[in-house]
Design a protein around this motif. Structure first.
Motif, mmCIF file in Angstrom:
data_model
loop_
_atom_site.group_PDB
_atom_site.id
_atom_site.type_symbol
_atom_site.label_atom_id
_atom_site.label_comp_id
_atom_site.label_asym_id
_atom_site.label_seq_id
_atom_site.Cartn_x
_atom_site.Cartn_y
_atom_site.Cartn_z
ATOM 1 N N GLU A 1 0.827 -1.210 0.000
ATOM 2 C CA GLU A 1 0.000 0.000 0.000
ATOM 3 C C GLU A 1 0.862 1.262 0.000
ATOM 4 N N ARG A 2 1.932 1.261 0.777
ATOM 5 C CA ARG A 2 2.813 2.437 0.847
ATOM 6 C C ARG A 2 3.613 2.639 -0.432
ATOM 7 N N TYR A 3 3.988 1.517 -1.057
ATOM 8 C CA TYR A 3 4.884 1.584 -2.211
ATOM 9 C C TYR A 3 4.275 0.816 -3.386
ATOM 10 N N PRO A 4 3.216 1.349 -3.994
ATOM 11 C CA PRO A 4 2.533 0.628 -5.080
ATOM 12 C C PRO A 4 3.424 0.391 -6.300
ATOM 13 N N ASP A 5 4.474 1.194 -6.454
ATOM 14 C CA ASP A 5 5.400 1.000 -7.576
ATOM 15 C C ASP A 5 6.531 0.041 -7.230
ATOM 16 N N GLY A 6 6.454 -0.555 -6.046
ATOM 17 C CA GLY A 6 7.452 -1.523 -5.616
ATOM 18 C C GLY A 6 8.546 -0.900 -4.767
ATOM 19 N N TYR A 7 9.361 -1.747 -4.209
ATOM 20 C CA TYR A 7 10.468 -1.313 -3.361
ATOM 21 C C TYR A 7 11.574 -2.351 -3.435
ATOM 22 N N ASP A 8 12.760 -1.933 -3.093
ATOM 23 C CA ASP A 8 13.907 -2.823 -2.969
ATOM 24 C C ASP A 8 14.372 -2.746 -1.525
ATOM 25 N N VAL A 9 15.049 -3.788 -1.066
ATOM 26 C CA VAL A 9 15.509 -3.829 0.319
ATOM 27 C C VAL A 9 17.013 -4.041 0.356
ATOM 28 N N THR A 10 17.704 -3.170 1.083
ATOM 29 C CA THR A 10 19.112 -3.351 1.372
ATOM 30 C C THR A 10 19.202 -3.905 2.787
ATOM 31 N N CYS A 11 19.890 -5.020 2.955
ATOM 32 C CA CYS A 11 20.019 -5.665 4.256
ATOM 33 C C CYS A 11 21.361 -5.305 4.882
ATOM 34 N N ILE A 12 21.316 -4.800 6.087
ATOM 35 C CA ILE A 12 22.521 -4.468 6.846
ATOM 36 C C ILE A 12 22.572 -5.448 8.008
ATOM 37 N N GLY A 13 23.435 -6.447 7.890
ATOM 38 C CA GLY A 13 23.469 -7.551 8.833
ATOM 39 C C GLY A 13 24.315 -7.316 10.057
ATOM 40 N N LYS A 14 24.349 -8.346 10.906
ATOM 41 C CA LYS A 14 25.061 -8.222 12.180
ATOM 42 C C LYS A 14 26.560 -8.070 11.993
ATOM 43 N N ASN A 15 27.072 -8.404 10.825
ATOM 44 C CA ASN A 15 28.491 -8.230 10.552
ATOM 45 C C ASN A 15 28.770 -6.970 9.740
ATOM 46 N N ALA A 16 27.784 -6.087 9.663
ATOM 47 C CA ALA A 16 27.956 -4.843 8.908
ATOM 48 C C ALA A 16 29.017 -3.984 9.562
ATOM 49 N N GLY A 17 29.668 -3.233 8.736
ATOM 50 C CA GLY A 17 30.712 -2.355 9.235
ATOM 51 C C GLY A 17 30.242 -0.927 9.410
ATOM 52 N N GLU A 18 31.156 -0.110 9.798
ATOM 53 C CA GLU A 18 30.865 1.301 10.053
ATOM 54 C C GLU A 18 30.327 2.004 8.812
ATOM 55 N N GLU A 19 30.799 1.618 7.625
ATOM 56 C CA GLU A 19 30.357 2.267 6.391
ATOM 57 C C GLU A 19 28.861 2.100 6.160
ATOM 58 N N GLU A 20 28.331 0.892 6.416
ATOM 59 C CA GLU A 20 26.901 0.660 6.206
ATOM 60 C C GLU A 20 26.060 1.512 7.150
ATOM 61 N N PHE A 21 26.467 1.582 8.418
ATOM 62 C CA PHE A 21 25.710 2.377 9.373
ATOM 63 C C PHE A 21 25.878 3.874 9.109
ATOM 64 N N ALA A 22 27.038 4.278 8.648
ATOM 65 C CA ALA A 22 27.247 5.683 8.288
ATOM 66 C C ALA A 22 26.334 6.068 7.131
ATOM 67 N N ALA A 23 26.133 5.150 6.183
ATOM 68 C CA ALA A 23 25.241 5.426 5.054
ATOM 69 C C ALA A 23 23.802 5.612 5.537
ATOM 70 N N LEU A 24 23.369 4.807 6.492
ATOM 71 C CA LEU A 24 22.015 4.943 7.030
ATOM 72 C C LEU A 24 21.870 6.271 7.784
ATOM 73 N N HIS A 25 22.879 6.655 8.548
ATOM 74 C CA HIS A 25 22.845 7.941 9.249
ATOM 75 C C HIS A 25 22.826 9.095 8.253
ATOM 76 N N ALA A 26 23.585 8.976 7.179
ATOM 77 C CA ALA A 26 23.606 10.029 6.153
ATOM 78 C C ALA A 26 22.236 10.165 5.499
ATOM 79 N N LEU A 27 21.552 9.054 5.288
ATOM 80 C CA LEU A 27 20.204 9.076 4.722
ATOM 81 C C LEU A 27 19.266 9.849 5.647
ATOM 82 N N TRP A 28 19.314 9.529 6.938
ATOM 83 C CA TRP A 28 18.484 10.231 7.912
ATOM 84 C C TRP A 28 18.807 11.730 7.897
ATOM 85 N N ASP A 29 20.101 12.069 7.960
ATOM 86 C CA ASP A 29 20.504 13.470 7.986
ATOM 87 C C ASP A 29 20.016 14.217 6.750
ATOM 88 N N ALA A 30 20.072 13.568 5.580
ATOM 89 C CA ALA A 30 19.655 14.219 4.332
ATOM 90 C C ALA A 30 18.167 14.553 4.340
#
Length: 106
Positions: free
Chosen positions: A64-93
């Motif tokens: 319902e939220r995404y009628p045109d579809g969506y993709d999922v990026t998975c950030i797992g338990k072994n993710a590094g600082e770069e993955e979490f920095a990217a998520l923080h940058a998304l929030w900040d933007a």
């Protein structure tokens, strides 16, 4: 003339805790870094699906939220600082100035 399809949004499934013999907790974030919902699963493989398609109510909400579809990026338990920095940058933007906002009690 070809019709241009709307861009699919990117969602982020993030492991937020891990314990025991593979148990994990995680949160699904939207394309602006806002949490949609969380879940606990017996392993990461199930978590990715439990956050998106394994439960009819969650699958329906996302459809319902995404009628045109969506993709999922998975950030797992072994993710590094770069993955979490990217998520923080998304929030900040998408939430400029949030770090400067006055906080209760300060």
């Amino acid at each position: 003339m070809s019709e241009t399809k709307p861009a699919r949004v990117m969602l982020y499934a993030v492991v937020t805790a891990a314990w025991g013999s593979g148990d994990v907790a995680g949160t699904l974030y939207d394309h602006e870094g806002e949490p949609i919902h969380g879940h606990m699963s017996s392993n990461e493989w199930f978590l990715w699906r439990d956050l998106t398609t394994n439960f009819p109510d969650r699958a329906r909400l996302l459809d319902e939220r995404y009628p045109d579809g969506y993709d999922v990026t998975c950030i797992g338990k072994n993710a590094g600082e770069e993955e979490f920095a990217a998520l923080h940058a998304l929030w900040d933007a998408h939430h400029p100035g949030w770090r400067d906002a006055p906080r209760e009690g300060s």
